[in-house]
Design an enzyme around this catalytic site. Structure first.
Site, short mmCIF file in Angstrom:
data_model
loop_
_atom_site.label_atom_id
_atom_site.label_comp_id
_atom_site.label_asym_id
_atom_site.label_seq_id
_atom_site.Cartn_x
_atom_site.Cartn_y
_atom_site.Cartn_z
N ILE A 19 0.83 -1.21 0.00
CA ILE A 19 0.00 0.00 0.00
C ILE A 19 0.87 1.26 0.00
CG2 ILE A 19 -1.58 1.32 1.50
CD1 ILE A 19 -2.92 -1.41 2.17
N ASP A 65 13.62 2.42 10.76
CA ASP A 65 12.79 1.43 11.45
C ASP A 65 11.77 2.20 12.29
OD1 ASP A 65 11.60 -0.44 13.05
OD2 ASP A 65 13.45 -1.51 13.53
N ASN A 92 1.84 4.74 7.42
CA ASN A 92 1.39 3.50 6.77
C ASN A 92 2.10 2.25 7.29
OD1 ASN A 92 0.51 1.74 4.31
ND2 ASN A 92 2.74 1.79 4.18
N TYR A 157 -4.03 -6.83 16.68
CA TYR A 157 -4.02 -6.07 15.42
C TYR A 157 -5.26 -5.20 15.31
CZ TYR A 157 -3.95 -4.99 10.39
OH TYR A 157 -3.94 -4.35 9.17
N LYS A 161 -5.59 -1.02 15.12
CA LYS A 161 -6.22 -0.33 13.99
C LYS A 161 -7.43 0.50 14.43
CE LYS A 161 -3.26 -1.42 10.96
NZ LYS A 161 -2.50 -0.40 10.21
N THR A 192 -1.11 -7.38 -1.37
CA THR A 192 0.22 -6.82 -1.11
C THR A 192 1.13 -7.97 -0.67
OG1 THR A 192 -0.23 -6.51 1.25
CG2 THR A 192 -0.82 -4.67 -0.21
N LEU A 194 2.33 -8.38 2.18
CA LEU A 194 1.85 -8.81 3.50
C LEU A 194 0.70 -9.81 3.36
CD1 LEU A 194 1.69 -8.58 6.62
CD2 LEU A 194 0.27 -6.56 6.33
N1 LIG Z 1 -2.93 -5.38 2.69
C1 LIG Z 1 -4.11 -5.25 3.25
O1 LIG Z 1 -5.06 -5.95 2.87
C2 LIG Z 1 -4.32 -4.23 4.34
C3 LIG Z 1 -5.63 -4.02 4.76
C4 LIG Z 1 -5.87 -3.07 5.74
C5 LIG Z 1 -4.83 -2.34 6.28
N2 LIG Z 1 -3.55 -2.57 5.86
C6 LIG Z 1 -2.49 -1.75 6.47
O2 LIG Z 1 -1.77 -1.10 5.45
C7 LIG Z 1 -0.42 -0.89 5.87
C8 LIG Z 1 0.51 -1.49 4.82
O3 LIG Z 1 0.21 -2.87 4.65
P1 LIG Z 1 0.76 -3.72 3.40
O4 LIG Z 1 -0.20 -4.82 3.20
O5 LIG Z 1 1.09 -2.80 2.29
O6 LIG Z 1 2.12 -4.31 4.06
P2 LIG Z 1 3.47 -4.84 3.36
O7 LIG Z 1 3.16 -5.40 2.02
O8 LIG Z 1 4.11 -5.73 4.38
O9 LIG Z 1 4.36 -3.52 3.22
C9 LIG Z 1 4.74 -2.87 4.42
C10 LIG Z 1 5.72 -1.76 4.14
O10 LIG Z 1 6.11 -1.19 5.40
C11 LIG Z 1 7.50 -1.38 5.63
N3 LIG Z 1 7.71 -1.66 7.05
C12 LIG Z 1 7.29 -2.71 7.78
N4 LIG Z 1 7.74 -2.62 9.04
C13 LIG Z 1 8.45 -1.47 9.12
C14 LIG Z 1 9.18 -0.82 10.15
N5 LIG Z 1 9.30 -1.34 11.38
N6 LIG Z 1 9.79 0.35 9.86
C15 LIG Z 1 9.71 0.89 8.62
N7 LIG Z 1 9.05 0.32 7.61
C16 LIG Z 1 8.42 -0.84 7.85
C17 LIG Z 1 7.90 -2.54 4.70
O11 LIG Z 1 9.28 -2.53 4.34
P3 LIG Z 1 10.40 -3.33 5.21
O12 LIG Z 1 9.81 -4.67 5.53
O13 LIG Z 1 11.58 -3.37 4.32
O14 LIG Z 1 10.63 -2.50 6.43
C18 LIG Z 1 7.02 -2.24 3.49
O15 LIG Z 1 7.56 -1.20 2.72
C19 LIG Z 1 -0.29 -1.56 7.24
O16 LIG Z 1 -0.45 -0.57 8.23
C20 LIG Z 1 -1.47 -2.54 7.26
O17 LIG Z 1 -1.91 -2.80 8.56
C21 LIG Z 1 -3.28 -3.50 4.90
#
Ligand SMILES: NC(=O)c1ccc[n+]([C@@H]2O[C@H](COP(=O)([O-])OP(=O)(O)OC[C@H]3O[C@@H](n4cnc5c(N)ncnc54)[C@H](OP(=O)(O)O)[C@@H]3O)[C@@H](O)[C@H]2O)c1
Length: 264
Positions: A19, A65, A92, A157, A161, A192, A194
Site C-alpha cells: 500500500i 525502522d 502506513n 491487530y 487499527k 500486497t 503482507l
Molecule cells: N494489505 C491489506 O489488505 C491491508 C488491509 C488493511 C490495512 N492494511 C495496512 O496497510 C499498511 C501497509 O500494509 P501492506 O499490506 O502494504 O504491508 P506490506 O506489504 O508488508 O508492506 C509494508 C511496508 O512497510 C515497511 N515496514 C514494515 N515494518 C516497518 C518498520 N518497522 N519500519 C519501517 N518500515 C516498515 C515494509 O518494508 P520493510 O519490511 O523493508 O521494512 C514495506 O515497505 C499496514 O499498516 C497494514 O496494517 C493492509
C-alpha cells in the site's frame, strides 16, 4: 492531466512495498516530492530509482525502522533538511501478525505490535506537526476496515487499527486550530506482499486468496494503485474533510454473511 500535488513535500512511512508503494507512486505521478522509508534498503533504493526516472515528481528513500523513536525523529529531520518543509505525512508502516487466539498471544507480542502499528503513527505525527502547522498540511493514517468490524484471531491487530481511527479523530480536533487536517483510510483486502505472506501460512494459499477476493461486494481485492488514489484525494482534494475514516473496502462490510461460529 493537471498535477494535483505539485512540489508539495510528502512523507510516507513503509513506502517500499504494498500500500505504501502505491501511495508513493501516486504522489510522484502528481508532481510531489516524496520521502519514504522502510527497513529494507534494496527494495527502497530500487523503487527510488524507478520512480525518479518516471517523474514528474521525485522521491527519496531513507532507511528507518518505525519501531524506533530516534529513527522516526531522524526521518522527519532529514526531510526538512532536504526540502525545507512538510505538507503531508502518511503513516502506513504496520504489520499484521499471523492469526492467533488471545490465549496464545503474549503481552510482549501485543506491546511490540502496539509500538509499531500505533505509537509510531503518534510519534511521526508529533515530530511532523510543527512543520505541518506552518504549511496548513495534513496527516493520513492507514488503519484497516477490521478496526471497525473486527477480525477473528487478531485481537491485538484489530485493537491497534481501531485506536488509529480514534487517534485520527482526536488529532483532527486538536489540530483544527492550526488548519491541519487529519484523516484516515481503512482498506479492506488489498493484495500486497503482507497479504501474500499471510495466505502462504494457510493450508491452501490459493483458496485463502479466493476467499479474500470474495469478501468484497466487488469480488476482487483492492490494488496498491487504488490506495494511492485515495491518499492523493485526501491530501489534494478533500479540503473540507477532517477526522474522517475513508473505507476503501469494495463494500466488504455490507450485507449479511454466514458468520455464526456457534456449533449447531
Ligand atoms: N494489505 C491489506 O489488505 C491491508 C488491509 C488493511 C490495512 N492494511 C495496512 O496497510 C499498511 C501497509 O500494509 P501492506 O499490506 O502494504 O504491508 P506490506 O506489504 O508488508 O508492506 C509494508 C511496508 O512497510 C515497511 N515496514 C514494515 N515494518 C516497518 C518498520 N518497522 N519500519 C519501517 N518500515 C516498515 C515494509 O518494508 P520493510 O519490511 O523493508 O521494512 C514495506 O515497505 C499496514 O499498516 C497494514 O496494517 C493492509
Amino acid at each position: 492531466m493537471s498535477l494535483r500535488y505539485q512540489n508539495k513535500v510528502v512523507v510516507v512511512t513503509g513506502g517500499s512495498k504494498g500500500i505504501g508503494r502505491g501511495i508513493v507512486k501516486a504522489f510522484v505521478e502528481n508532481g510531489a516530492i516524496v520521502v519514504f522509508c522502510a527497513r529494507g534498503v534494496a527494495a527502497g533504493e530500487a523503487q527510488e530509482a524507478e520512480l525518479n526516472t518516471q517523474g514528474p515528481g521525485s522521491c527519496k528513500f531513507v532507511r528507518c525502522d518505525m519501531s524506533k523513536e530516534e529513527e522516526i525523529k531522524r526521518l522527519i529531520t532529514v526531510t526538512v533538511e532536504l526540502y525545507g518543509h512538510i505538507d503531508c505525512l502518511v503513516n502506513n508502516a504496520g504489520w499484521h501478525p499471523p492469526h492467533k487466539s488471545t490465549d496464545e498471544t503474549t503481552a510482549e507480542e501485543f506491546r511490540n505490535l502496539l509500538n509499531l502499528n500505533l505509537i509510531s503513527y503518534f510519534l511521526a505525527s508529533k515530530f511532523a506537526l510543527p512543520y505541518l502547522r506552518q504549511r496548513q498540511g495534513n496527516i493520513i493514517n492507514i488503519s484497516s476496515l477490521v478496526g471497525t468490524i473486527g477480525q477473528k484471531d487478531a485481537a491485538p491487530y484489530v485493537a491497534t487499527k481501531g485506536a488509529i481511527i480514534s487517534m485520527t479523530k482526536a488529532m483532527a480536533v486538536d489540530e483544527s486550530g492550526h488548519h491541519v487536517r487529519v484523516n484516515c483510510i481503512s482498506p479492506g483486502n488489498v493484495m500486497t506482499p503482507l497479504w501474500e505472506e499471510l495466505a502462504a501460512q494457510t493450508v491452501d494459499a490459493t483458496a485463502t486468496i479466493r476467499t479474500g477476493e470474495n469478501a468484497q461486494l466487488m469480488g476482487r481485492m483492492g490494488t496498491e494503485a487504488e490506495c494511492g488514489l485515495a491518499a492523493v484525494f485526501l491530501a489534494a482534494d478533500a479540503t473540507f474533510c477532517t477526522g474522517i475514516d475513508l473505507h476503501l473496502s469494495g463494500g466488504a462490510e455490507l450485507n449479511y454473511g454466514f458468520k455464526s461460529q456457534i456449533p449447531s
